[in-house]
Design a protein around this motif. Sequence first.
Motif, short mmCIF file in Angstrom:
data_model
loop_
_atom_site.label_atom_id
_atom_site.label_comp_id
_atom_site.label_asym_id
_atom_site.label_seq_id
_atom_site.Cartn_x
_atom_site.Cartn_y
_atom_site.Cartn_z
N LEU A 35 0.91 -1.23 0.01
CA LEU A 35 -0.07 0.16 -0.01
C LEU A 35 0.83 1.24 0.17
O LEU A 35 0.62 2.20 -0.66
CB LEU A 35 -0.73 0.04 1.05
CG LEU A 35 -2.23 -1.11 1.14
CD1 LEU A 35 -2.78 -1.12 2.43
CD2 LEU A 35 -2.90 -0.83 0.17
N GLY A 56 -4.71 5.83 10.27
CA GLY A 56 -4.40 4.42 10.95
C GLY A 56 -5.75 3.39 11.05
O GLY A 56 -5.75 2.57 12.00
N PHE A 86 -1.40 -9.13 6.69
CA PHE A 86 -2.74 -9.76 5.96
C PHE A 86 -3.12 -10.96 6.62
O PHE A 86 -1.98 -11.66 6.36
CB PHE A 86 -2.59 -9.57 4.58
CG PHE A 86 -3.81 -10.24 3.89
CD1 PHE A 86 -4.90 -9.62 3.43
CD2 PHE A 86 -3.75 -11.63 3.61
CE1 PHE A 86 -6.14 -10.27 2.85
CE2 PHE A 86 -4.68 -12.30 2.88
CZ PHE A 86 -5.95 -11.51 2.52
N ARG A 88 -6.25 -9.03 8.07
CA ARG A 88 -6.53 -8.20 9.21
C ARG A 88 -8.16 -8.20 9.73
O ARG A 88 -8.29 -7.33 10.55
CB ARG A 88 -6.04 -6.79 8.87
CG ARG A 88 -4.89 -6.32 9.71
CD ARG A 88 -4.70 -4.90 9.10
NE ARG A 88 -3.48 -4.24 9.63
CZ ARG A 88 -2.40 -4.18 9.44
NH1 ARG A 88 -1.87 -4.65 8.54
NH2 ARG A 88 -1.35 -2.88 10.04
N ARG A 161 7.90 6.62 8.92
CA ARG A 161 6.52 6.49 8.37
C ARG A 161 5.69 7.46 8.51
O ARG A 161 5.73 7.97 9.76
CB ARG A 161 5.84 5.09 8.77
CG ARG A 161 6.53 3.84 7.84
CD ARG A 161 6.11 2.61 8.49
NE ARG A 161 4.69 2.41 8.55
CZ ARG A 161 4.13 1.28 8.89
NH1 ARG A 161 4.77 0.06 8.89
NH2 ARG A 161 2.98 1.00 9.11
P1 AMP Z 1 1.39 -2.11 8.41
O1 AMP Z 1 2.48 -1.66 7.53
O2 AMP Z 1 1.02 -3.52 8.05
O3 AMP Z 1 1.43 -1.62 9.80
O4 AMP Z 1 0.10 -1.29 7.58
C1 AMP Z 1 0.03 0.12 7.50
C2 AMP Z 1 -1.22 0.34 7.20
O5 AMP Z 1 -1.76 -0.02 6.05
C3 AMP Z 1 -2.56 0.00 8.22
O6 AMP Z 1 -2.60 1.05 9.41
C4 AMP Z 1 -3.85 -0.05 7.11
O7 AMP Z 1 -4.25 1.51 7.03
C5 AMP Z 1 -3.29 -0.55 6.10
N1 AMP Z 1 -3.19 -2.08 5.81
C6 AMP Z 1 -2.12 -2.76 5.66
N2 AMP Z 1 -2.57 -4.11 5.62
C7 AMP Z 1 -4.00 -3.85 5.53
C8 AMP Z 1 -4.94 -5.07 5.66
N3 AMP Z 1 -4.63 -6.34 5.39
N4 AMP Z 1 -6.25 -4.50 5.52
C9 AMP Z 1 -6.59 -3.38 5.77
N5 AMP Z 1 -5.93 -2.33 5.69
C10 AMP Z 1 -4.28 -2.62 5.75
#
Ligand code: AMP
Length: 216
Positions: A35, A56, A86, A88, A161
């Motif tokens: 993402l 968040g 994933f 989540r 980040r």
């Molecule tokens: P992370 O790097 O895994 O902490 O993800 C950062 C952000 O990306 C999260 O706070 C969500 O906004 C989004 N995100 C990442 N993975 C998912 C997922 N599987 N489902 C929904 N949002 C996600």
Amino acid sequence: MNLLLMGPPGAGKGTQSKRLEGVFGLVQLSTGDMLRAAVKSGSELGQKAQAIMERGDLVPDDLIIDMISARIEEPDCANGFILDGFPRTVPQAEALAVMLAEKGGKLDHVIELAVDDEAMVQRITGRYTCAGCGQGYHDEFEKPAKEGVCDKCGGTEFTRRADDTEDTVRNRLNAYHEQTAPILAYYKEQGVLKDVDGMADIDAVTDQLKGVIGGA
Ligand code: AMP
């Protein structure tokens, strides 16, 4: 072999996935990294996800499921992968089960990194990475040997980040407990859930993970 690392933001899923990639010949699939790349590229998905991520909150299930189902079809995933971030939500976990069944695969291990929430706020708000090579550092726990210079590549530019601020971290932790933690029960029922102590030091966590994965 397919692995899933579970745990709240800051638990060490990304760090440990990167270490396990080399050990077991698997590829790390981080939906957060995917993402962030989409946001950086300005793609349609990135434009939809950006504000949600900065708050968040969780990006809608359908977008995430489409993104990951395309990714696991790529050739580098043939040998197996490590899912980081994933699924989540329960609908994401159910969609994953369908995707894996269609490929004739399964999750071999679902491992929870058990950690303490308050420690996660401290871990996340202090972390940063080298802009050149991606090496991770922390304001208190893991400083480069020479201040402002990356130990690994000598780079002097570092990034944080956008969602690693205290308010956003607390929201991300809430999202984890409300929407993601129910998946643990889902995997427990299936008898595939194991846990390791994510509060131990990084090398000790890697050793515990290797023990769980290698010992099956
Ligand atoms: P992370 O790097 O895994 O902490 O993800 C950062 C952000 O990306 C999260 O706070 C969500 O906004 C989004 N995100 C990442 N993975 C998912 C997922 N599987 N489902 C929904 N949002 C996600």
